[in-house]
Design a protein around this motif. Sequence first.
Motif, PDB file in Angstrom:
ATOM      1  N   LEU A 155       0.854  -0.781   0.450  1.00  0.00           N
ATOM      2  CA  LEU A 155       0.102   0.085   0.529  1.00  0.00           C
ATOM      3  C   LEU A 155       0.492   1.144   0.265  1.00  0.00           C
ATOM      4  CD1 LEU A 155      -2.363  -1.332   3.051  1.00  0.00           C
ATOM      5  CD2 LEU A 155      -2.421  -1.379  -0.025  1.00  0.00           C
ATOM      6  N   PRO A 156       0.371   2.400  -0.682  1.00  0.00           N
ATOM      7  CA  PRO A 156       1.017   3.665  -0.581  1.00  0.00           C
ATOM      8  C   PRO A 156       0.993   4.460   0.781  1.00  0.00           C
ATOM      9  CG  PRO A 156      -1.178   4.191  -1.668  1.00  0.00           C
ATOM     10  CD  PRO A 156      -1.468   2.326  -1.329  1.00  0.00           C
ATOM     11  N   ILE A 157       0.873   2.874   1.894  1.00  0.00           N
ATOM     12  CA  ILE A 157       1.086   4.476   3.158  1.00  0.00           C
ATOM     13  C   ILE A 157       2.530   4.179   4.065  1.00  0.00           C
ATOM     14  CG2 ILE A 157      -0.215   4.306   5.245  1.00  0.00           C
ATOM     15  CD1 ILE A 157      -2.934   3.403   3.939  1.00  0.00           C
ATOM     16  N   GLY A 158       2.865   4.439   4.720  1.00  0.00           N
ATOM     17  CA  GLY A 158       4.587   4.193   5.357  1.00  0.00           C
ATOM     18  C   GLY A 158       3.842   3.630   6.550  1.00  0.00           C
ATOM     19  N   PHE A 231       6.053  -3.955   4.891  1.00  0.00           N
ATOM     20  CA  PHE A 231       6.632  -4.876   3.956  1.00  0.00           C
ATOM     21  C   PHE A 231       8.057  -3.716   3.615  1.00  0.00           C
ATOM     22  CE2 PHE A 231       7.950  -5.231   0.104  1.00  0.00           C
ATOM     23  CZ  PHE A 231       7.844  -7.154  -0.272  1.00  0.00           C
ATOM     24  N   THR A 232       9.252  -4.136   3.735  1.00  0.00           N
ATOM     25  CA  THR A 232      10.622  -4.305   3.542  1.00  0.00           C
ATOM     26  C   THR A 232      10.791  -4.433   1.605  1.00  0.00           C
ATOM     27  OG1 THR A 232      10.898  -3.787   5.386  1.00  0.00           O
ATOM     28  CG2 THR A 232      12.990  -3.904   3.978  1.00  0.00           C
ATOM     29  N   LEU A 233      11.569  -3.388   0.837  1.00  0.00           N
ATOM     30  CA  LEU A 233      11.323  -4.087  -0.545  1.00  0.00           C
ATOM     31  C   LEU A 233      12.731  -3.931  -1.035  1.00  0.00           C
ATOM     32  CD1 LEU A 233      10.637  -5.080  -3.228  1.00  0.00           C
ATOM     33  CD2 LEU A 233       9.839  -2.648  -3.702  1.00  0.00           C
ATOM     34  N   ALA A 234      13.887  -4.375  -0.764  1.00  0.00           N
ATOM     35  CA  ALA A 234      15.378  -3.555  -1.322  1.00  0.00           C
ATOM     36  C   ALA A 234      15.494  -3.616  -1.885  1.00  0.00           C
ATOM     37  CB  ALA A 234      16.310  -5.226  -0.411  1.00  0.00           C
ATOM     38  N   GLN A 235      15.199  -4.073  -2.969  1.00  0.00           N
ATOM     39  CA  GLN A 235      15.187  -2.912  -4.390  1.00  0.00           C
ATOM     40  C   GLN A 235      14.043  -2.986  -5.600  1.00  0.00           C
ATOM     41  OE1 GLN A 235      18.388  -2.533  -6.070  1.00  0.00           O
ATOM     42  NE2 GLN A 235      19.186  -3.703  -4.044  1.00  0.00           N
ATOM     43  N   PRO A 236      14.198  -1.986  -5.883  1.00  0.00           N
ATOM     44  CA  PRO A 236      13.060  -1.129  -6.854  1.00  0.00           C
ATOM     45  C   PRO A 236      12.176  -3.122  -7.915  1.00  0.00           C
ATOM     46  CG  PRO A 236      14.754  -0.199  -7.540  1.00  0.00           C
ATOM     47  CD  PRO A 236      15.480  -0.961  -6.396  1.00  0.00           C
ATOM     48  N   LEU A 237      11.412  -3.435  -7.303  1.00  0.00           N
ATOM     49  CA  LEU A 237      10.526  -3.882  -8.127  1.00  0.00           C
ATOM     50  C   LEU A 237       8.804  -3.488  -8.757  1.00  0.00           C
ATOM     51  CD1 LEU A 237      10.070  -7.004  -8.583  1.00  0.00           C
ATOM     52  CD2 LEU A 237       8.274  -6.860  -6.394  1.00  0.00           C
ATOM     53  N   GLU A 238       8.965  -3.615 -10.066  1.00  0.00           N
ATOM     54  CA  GLU A 238       8.227  -2.994 -11.361  1.00  0.00           C
ATOM     55  C   GLU A 238       8.048  -1.247 -10.957  1.00  0.00           C
ATOM     56  OE1 GLU A 238       4.004  -5.241 -11.247  1.00  0.00           O
ATOM     57  OE2 GLU A 238       5.714  -6.565 -11.233  1.00  0.00           O
ATOM     58  N   TYR A 245       6.960   0.389   3.976  1.00  0.00           N
ATOM     59  CA  TYR A 245       5.948   0.326   3.690  1.00  0.00           C
ATOM     60  C   TYR A 245       4.593  -0.753   4.382  1.00  0.00           C
ATOM     61  CZ  TYR A 245       7.746   1.515  -1.586  1.00  0.00           C
ATOM     62  OH  TYR A 245       7.962   2.326  -2.421  1.00  0.00           O
ATOM     63  N   LEU A 246       3.527  -0.125   4.139  1.00  0.00           N
ATOM     64  CA  LEU A 246       2.279  -0.679   5.103  1.00  0.00           C
ATOM     65  C   LEU A 246       2.215  -2.201   3.806  1.00  0.00           C
ATOM     66  CD1 LEU A 246       0.085  -1.276   7.557  1.00  0.00           C
ATOM     67  CD2 LEU A 246      -1.470   0.333   6.125  1.00  0.00           C
ATOM     68  N   ALA A 247       1.398  -3.261   4.353  1.00  0.00           N
ATOM     69  CA  ALA A 247       1.447  -4.178   3.567  1.00  0.00           C
ATOM     70  C   ALA A 247      -0.349  -4.563   4.202  1.00  0.00           C
ATOM     71  CB  ALA A 247       2.359  -5.209   2.905  1.00  0.00           C
ATOM     72  N   VAL A 248      -0.980  -5.305   3.923  1.00  0.00           N
ATOM     73  CA  VAL A 248      -1.795  -6.420   3.747  1.00  0.00           C
ATOM     74  C   VAL A 248      -1.711  -8.101   3.357  1.00  0.00           C
ATOM     75  CG1 VAL A 248      -4.211  -7.713   3.422  1.00  0.00           C
ATOM     76  CG2 VAL A 248      -4.051  -4.808   3.722  1.00  0.00           C
ATOM     77  N   LEU A 249      -1.339  -9.040   3.833  1.00  0.00           N
ATOM     78  CA  LEU A 249      -1.149 -10.056   3.421  1.00  0.00           C
ATOM     79  C   LEU A 249      -1.845 -11.180   4.038  1.00  0.00           C
ATOM     80  CD1 LEU A 249       1.177 -12.308   2.829  1.00  0.00           C
ATOM     81  CD2 LEU A 249       2.016 -13.229   4.677  1.00  0.00           C
ATOM     82  N   ALA A 319      -8.197  -2.014   1.624  1.00  0.00           N
ATOM     83  CA  ALA A 319      -8.098  -0.718   0.590  1.00  0.00           C
ATOM     84  C   ALA A 319      -9.490   0.185   0.307  1.00  0.00           C
ATOM     85  CB  ALA A 319      -7.214  -0.831  -0.702  1.00  0.00           C
ATOM     86  N   ARG A 320      -9.792  -0.368   0.722  1.00  0.00           N
ATOM     87  CA  ARG A 320     -11.447   0.735  -0.078  1.00  0.00           C
ATOM     88  C   ARG A 320     -11.227   1.985   1.428  1.00  0.00           C
ATOM     89  NH1 ARG A 320     -15.134  -2.242  -0.995  1.00  0.00           N
ATOM     90  NH2 ARG A 320     -14.025  -2.618  -3.681  1.00  0.00           N
ATOM     91  N   ALA A 321     -11.444   1.285   2.750  1.00  0.00           N
ATOM     92  CA  ALA A 321     -11.204   2.108   3.618  1.00  0.00           C
ATOM     93  C   ALA A 321     -10.022   2.445   4.347  1.00  0.00           C
ATOM     94  CB  ALA A 321     -11.939   0.946   5.346  1.00  0.00           C
ATOM     95  N   LEU A 322      -9.247   2.385   4.004  1.00  0.00           N
ATOM     96  CA  LEU A 322      -7.828   3.013   3.824  1.00  0.00           C
ATOM     97  C   LEU A 322      -8.208   4.674   3.004  1.00  0.00           C
ATOM     98  CD1 LEU A 322      -5.411   0.289   4.392  1.00  0.00           C
ATOM     99  CD2 LEU A 322      -6.304   2.491   6.309  1.00  0.00           C
ATOM    100  N   GLY A 323      -8.793   4.094   1.607  1.00  0.00           N
ATOM    101  CA  GLY A 323      -8.347   5.050   0.667  1.00  0.00           C
ATOM    102  C   GLY A 323      -7.828   5.145   0.087  1.00  0.00           C
ATOM    103  N   VAL A 324      -6.828   3.918  -0.294  1.00  0.00           N
ATOM    104  CA  VAL A 324      -5.718   3.940  -1.167  1.00  0.00           C
ATOM    105  C   VAL A 324      -6.191   2.534  -1.741  1.00  0.00           C
ATOM    106  CG1 VAL A 324      -4.562   5.060   0.294  1.00  0.00           C
ATOM    107  CG2 VAL A 324      -4.914   1.823   0.354  1.00  0.00           C
TER     108      VAL A 324
END
Length: 467
Positions: A155-158, A231-238, A245-249, A319-324
């Motif tokens: 998600l595009p959230i810290g 979620f920690t992304l070490a290298q750019p992906l797409e 990032y905040l993420a949902v799994l 995602a809808r509840a978070l508006g993202v």
Amino acid sequence: MNGKHITKLGFENKAVGLALAAANLREDAGVSRGDILDELRSVQGYPEQYAGGGVYAELAAHLLEQRAKQQGQQSAKLRAAPLPYRIWGEDLIEPGAHAQMDVAMRLPISRAGALMPDAHVGYGLPIGGVLATENAVIPYGVGVDIGCSMMLSILPIGAQNLSTEEARSLLLKHTRFGAGVAFDKRERLDHPVLHEDTWKEQPLLRHLYDKAASQIGTSGSGNHFVEFGTFTLAQPLEDVPAGEYLAVLSHSGSRGFGAQVAGHFTNVAQRLWPTLDREAQKLAWLPLDGEDGQAYWQAMNLAGRYALANHDQIHQRLARALGVKPLLRAQNSHNLAWKQQVEGRELIVHRKGATPAEAGQLGLIPGSMADPGYLVRGRGNAEALASASHGAGRQLGRKAAERSLAKKDVQKYLQERGVTLIGGGIDEAPQAYKRIEEVIARQSDLVDVLGEFRPRVVRMDTGSEDV
């Protein structure tokens, strides 16, 4: 008497119509429904005794024709010794899983196999077992929870921009857990998978449609979960830059619909091979050029699509509840069978608790309720049939975990890692699982790790004893 009564007995496709026609004739003759059902069970089990004439002759002839077509030239006799297969993380795998895989590799239909480092004992094929067969599919080689799968939304959230209490509230409001849990008709969610014509093509699927429609967007019990985490992304992906990032799994399957499909076709397969050795009975198979094999293949793939639809609904609501909108979504099934080219020929590759890992393919390998999970990219290892583990794998069975683990120790483990748990039982405690870091280390030639997910707020069904 109607088609539902016939379907419940295990009759399929054309046999349903023939059985219903004969049953109606018997009903017109004054025979009770209970006696007719007993007669149909007898025809099903011993069609050769009814093929000579009488009201059930046409049904019996059809059943015998299907039996002959399905068995063909195949034998139910096991090989004297298992075919060779590769094992990853052998030091992490219990002897029982080895023994189950050995039996699977003795089947006359088996052509190749592999055992993943998270492997442990299951029904028929071990969890973590990968098995390639020729022109045959094994219902218990896929598993009871057909299409059980993973989904990750970045998600595009810290990572720290959602408080624990907010995350907890969102999970309580937008997820549902438990065996049999469903939405009532006013609350039911929609998804394109519910509008497929496939549901109309088998009596069994028509019968199970309402259950599936009521349970879409829900999660089961056991090890199913929905989590907010970092979620920690070490290298750019797409198009996603490196960073936190905040993420949902989520981990979910095909609910009661898939379980009933699995049970029905396992019974069909076991009746097809009555002389199969006792140790291999849960590995009974359906030839894919037969009516039952085609019916299972269709139902299995529908269950796989339905399971991913459950994730779709869960992730969309959050995602809808978070508006993202998610920056990236990854998903994979790990209880399914695929048609796959293996050494130049098409085989049926069963992955029961194993992640598809073709070269370049994204996949998800979770840990436990308090341990990290990983976004990975497959390396297409041919000896592993392009597969990897589907998680950490159990080192304690559910009953053993409940007997041996103390609630205070589990709570301490969660607290030390900053994890808030909603539901969850001692049987799903992190200590019941292998160390995910060790499992990942054993398969560096199967996948490359791209990112790490650390759970923060986890929702599961309640266990027999909550943590």
